[in-house]
Design an enzyme around this catalytic site. Structure first.
Site, mmCIF file in Angstrom:
data_model
loop_
_atom_site.group_PDB
_atom_site.id
_atom_site.type_symbol
_atom_site.label_atom_id
_atom_site.label_comp_id
_atom_site.label_asym_id
_atom_site.label_seq_id
_atom_site.Cartn_x
_atom_site.Cartn_y
_atom_site.Cartn_z
ATOM 1 N N LYS A 190 18.326 12.100 35.124
ATOM 2 C CA LYS A 190 18.979 13.279 34.533
ATOM 3 C C LYS A 190 18.738 13.290 33.021
ATOM 4 O O LYS A 190 19.611 12.980 32.213
ATOM 5 C CB LYS A 190 20.477 13.287 34.853
ATOM 6 N N ARG A 225 25.629 7.556 38.101
ATOM 7 C CA ARG A 225 24.327 8.201 37.915
ATOM 8 C C ARG A 225 23.856 8.078 36.465
ATOM 9 O O ARG A 225 22.664 7.916 36.198
ATOM 10 C CB ARG A 225 24.388 9.670 38.334
ATOM 11 N N TYR A 267 21.968 12.723 30.226
ATOM 12 C CA TYR A 267 23.291 13.331 30.072
ATOM 13 C C TYR A 267 24.003 13.390 31.411
ATOM 14 O O TYR A 267 23.390 13.252 32.474
ATOM 15 C CB TYR A 267 23.175 14.728 29.460
ATOM 16 N N GLU A 274 15.191 22.111 44.643
ATOM 17 C CA GLU A 274 16.621 22.210 44.328
ATOM 18 C C GLU A 274 16.824 23.422 43.434
ATOM 19 O O GLU A 274 15.871 24.089 43.036
ATOM 20 C CB GLU A 274 17.100 20.946 43.614
ATOM 21 N N ARG A 318 9.530 9.082 13.674
ATOM 22 C CA ARG A 318 8.867 9.667 14.838
ATOM 23 C C ARG A 318 7.629 8.867 15.239
ATOM 24 O O ARG A 318 6.695 8.698 14.455
ATOM 25 C CB ARG A 318 8.480 11.118 14.574
#
Length: 283
Positions: free
Chosen positions: A147, A52, A33, A179, A100
């Site tokens: 991310k 990114r 995301y 971070e 799945r």
């Protein structure tokens, strides 16, 4: 009628939005995301965010579902349909839908969803007065440079910090600050050096962090990319964190220690101003 959102090729009211039960983002967190800030109707650092996004998808072997130009059209479509001036634009790309299975087919079609969130990003009380951050052991996986939508570790750390009376949390691994749970950590030493971690798999390469690095180069600030300890952070003259949704956020307390005199310092204040100026946001 609520917001208009984007789901798998269509702009629809949020009440009508649906994702499939077998979406791998839902089942496995197999998704990435990005969040882009919007101030005065203008997207901030969007080129860095889309770059990114592309990198994160590449690292996971997920193809980009649209060209960058088409994604910008989707973002602008969301902004226009929701008449948004200030807030964020969220994009989420999952690997696709399939029954799945830990193994996935390379033939899966990536799926994109997006939505906006109205939010005041500038002139907030937190940006004026600063925030307090807790310190906690980093519970996350080893590829933090991607991310991904797997944010349970960050959720748990933030919830625990709030329960302890803090506004946010900085994460620590092997005696070093990695971070913030959803931000990049910075400290400013007594001699004026701005410390923040260099890019690696231990941290997410921050877009706002990169914008601040550019400002340091053009404005003559001393930027040193290296890890620092919690003790160094607590003894710093100033501290701040950066992210798309918090911009340049002063940090005035770290754990049980007040930073500096307990107020946002002059370098942090200057960076707040310079960042908005560079982004083209009128003062």
């Amino acid at each position: 009628m609520g917001r208009i959102v984007y789901v798998h090729g269509h702009f629809v009211p949020e009440e009508e939005a649906r994702i499939g039960l077998f979406d791998r983002g839902f089942l496995f967190g197999d998704a990435v995301y990005e969040v882009t800030a919007l101030i005065g109707g203008r997207m901030i650092d969007n080129d860095l965010h889309l770059a990114r996004l592309e990198r994160s998808l590449k690292e996971l072997g997920i193809s980009l579902p649209f060209s960058r130009e088409e994604i910008i059209e989707i973002q602008n479509g969301l902004i226009a349909r929701n008449a948004l001036q200030d807030g964020t634009v969220y994009l989420h790309v999952s690997r696709g839908e399939a029954d799945r299975d830990f193994f996935h087919s390379d033939a899966l079609v990536p799926l994109l969803v997006g939505f906006t969130q109205a939010k005041t990003l500038t002139g907030t009380k937190a940006q004026q007065n600063g925030i307090a951050v807790d310190l906690a052991e980093d519970p996350r996986w080893q590829r933090r440079d991607i991310k991904t939508a797997m944010l349970l570790g960050q959720v748990m750390a933030k919830q625990a910090a709030r329960a302890r009376g803090f506004d946010d949390v900085w994460l620590v691994e092997e005696g070093l600050v990695t971070e913030g749970a959803s931000s990049t950590a910075h400290v400013i030493t007594a001699d004026g050096r701005i410390l923040t971690r260099a890019a690696s798999r231990a941290t997410l390469p921050g877009c706002t962090q990169r914008a601040i690095a550019r400002l340091c180069e053009t404005e003559g600030f001393m930027l040193e990319e290296r890890a620092f300890t919690p003790e160094e952070a607590q003894a710093a003259a100033e501290a701040f964190q950066t992210s798309a949704s918090s911009l340049v956020m002063p940090v005035v307390r770290i754990g049980d220690r007040v930073v500096g005199d307990g107020k946002p310092g002059p370098t942090t204040r200057r960076l707040q101003t310079l960042y908005l100026e560079a982004a083209g946001v009128p003062s």
